[in-house]
Write a protein that holds these residues in place. Structure first.
Motif, mmCIF file in Angstrom:
data_model
loop_
_atom_site.group_PDB
_atom_site.id
_atom_site.type_symbol
_atom_site.label_atom_id
_atom_site.label_comp_id
_atom_site.label_asym_id
_atom_site.label_seq_id
_atom_site.Cartn_x
_atom_site.Cartn_y
_atom_site.Cartn_z
ATOM 1 N N UNK A 136 19.858 63.439 47.022
ATOM 2 C CA UNK A 136 19.083 62.816 48.093
ATOM 3 C C UNK A 136 20.047 62.164 49.072
ATOM 4 N N UNK A 137 20.090 62.683 50.293
ATOM 5 C CA UNK A 137 20.920 62.106 51.350
ATOM 6 C C UNK A 137 20.062 61.998 52.599
ATOM 7 N N UNK A 138 19.852 60.784 53.081
ATOM 8 C CA UNK A 138 19.033 60.592 54.266
ATOM 9 C C UNK A 138 19.173 59.174 54.780
ATOM 10 N N UNK A 163 7.625 67.681 47.061
ATOM 11 C CA UNK A 163 7.933 69.065 46.683
ATOM 12 C C UNK A 163 9.106 69.107 45.714
ATOM 13 N N UNK A 164 10.144 68.346 46.027
ATOM 14 C CA UNK A 164 11.321 68.312 45.152
ATOM 15 C C UNK A 164 10.977 67.743 43.788
ATOM 16 N N UNK A 191 18.131 70.761 43.135
ATOM 17 C CA UNK A 191 17.336 70.670 44.352
ATOM 18 C C UNK A 191 18.035 69.701 45.294
ATOM 19 N N UNK A 192 18.253 70.138 46.536
ATOM 20 C CA UNK A 192 18.917 69.317 47.545
ATOM 21 C C UNK A 192 17.901 68.885 48.596
ATOM 22 N N UNK A 193 17.887 67.585 48.877
ATOM 23 C CA UNK A 193 16.920 66.991 49.804
ATOM 24 C C UNK A 193 17.691 66.285 50.916
ATOM 25 N N UNK A 194 17.260 66.457 52.182
ATOM 26 C CA UNK A 194 17.965 65.736 53.231
ATOM 27 C C UNK A 194 17.835 66.333 54.610
#
Length: 256
Positions: free
Chosen positions: A81-83, A70-71, A11-14
């Motif tokens: 996680x990149x942010x 959600x993730x 799962x990719x978040x960002x």
């Protein structure tokens, strides 16, 4: 967790970096490093599942509010996680608040997965590159602290001189082009313990700088097509991601 495991889900978040801008496909959609990484992981694990919740323009508060829970509920093997970088580029930025939100995100995501992946985002080298240097360094300190606390992997893209080469960046000067995304995918692949397939830090071959008139024409095109619209969004409080859904909102099998 042992590195170089056979991961069965990602799962990719960002924000736009993870969405894949500006690695454009012929149909106008974006691919990007996360899709490339998913394809490589899927080749090793039949039934591999992948979700990409990233949306361009998102600040870290929006990422936490709209993506993190959600993730976490997906319980994937690997979460990236990149942010926070978008926040540092705003005229006013509360870095401690940004770090607190990153901490909240990591605290939720780390227990939900086998391996959390954090990144020191890449930066284009050139005039004006150091304007936000202090903010970015503080952001990276926070990322290192969170990684140490949670046993997360940190992929240090910022220190790689090759990824600062303007030739790896799109015309908007904010997003990596296709070759840049390909190198990021290789960097994460190696950080997860897999055998290197190439040296993603290798510099590009030397090339003569473009002629003065070509550089000025490029500057004018950049200002007209990218800088002015970006300023307009800042002045009106709009974002390029307003109303845009995630590219892969569900954790589903990924076709290689």
């Amino acid at each position: 967790m042992q590195m170089n495991a056979t991961y069965t889900s990602l799962v990719a978040v960002g924000d736009s970096f993870t969405e894949g801008m500006s690695d454009a496909l012929p149909d106008g959609t974006y691919r990007g490093w996360a899709d490339l990484l998913a394809a490589r992981l899927a080749a090793r694990a039949p039934g591999f599942r992948y979700a990409n919740l990233a949306v361009r323009g998102k600040l870290i508060g929006q990422i936490v509010e709209e993506q993190v829970d959600t993730a976490a509920a997906m319980r994937a093997d690997v979460v990236t996680l990149v942010g926070g970088l978008n926040d540092t580029l705003r005229p006013t930025c509360d870095l401690e608040a940004v770090c607190a939100l990153l901490e909240e995100a990591a605290d939720k995501l780390a227990p939900s997965c086998q391996q959390l992946v954090l990144m020191r985002s890449p930066a284009r080298r050139g005039p004006g590159a150091g304007r936000f240097q202090a903010r970015i360094e503080r952001l990276f300190e926070c990322i290192d602290e969170l990684a140490a606390r949670h046993g997360a992997v940190v992929v240090d893209l910022y220190s790689a001189e090759a990824l600062g080469d303007p030739r790896l960046w799109a015309d908007d000067r904010l997003h990596l082009a296709a070759e840049g995304h390909r190198r990021v995918a290789e960097a994460v692949w190696q950080a997860l313990g897999h055998e290197p397939e190439e040296d993603w830090t290798a510099p590009l071959p030397p090339s003569a700088p473009p002629a003065w008139y070509l550089r000025r024409a490029g500057d004018l095109r950049f200002a007209r097509e990218h800088l002015v619209p970006w300023i307009g969004r800042r002045l009106t409080g709009r974002s390029s991601g307003d109303g845009r859904p995630p590219k892969r909102p569900e954790l589903l099998p990924y076709e290689v």
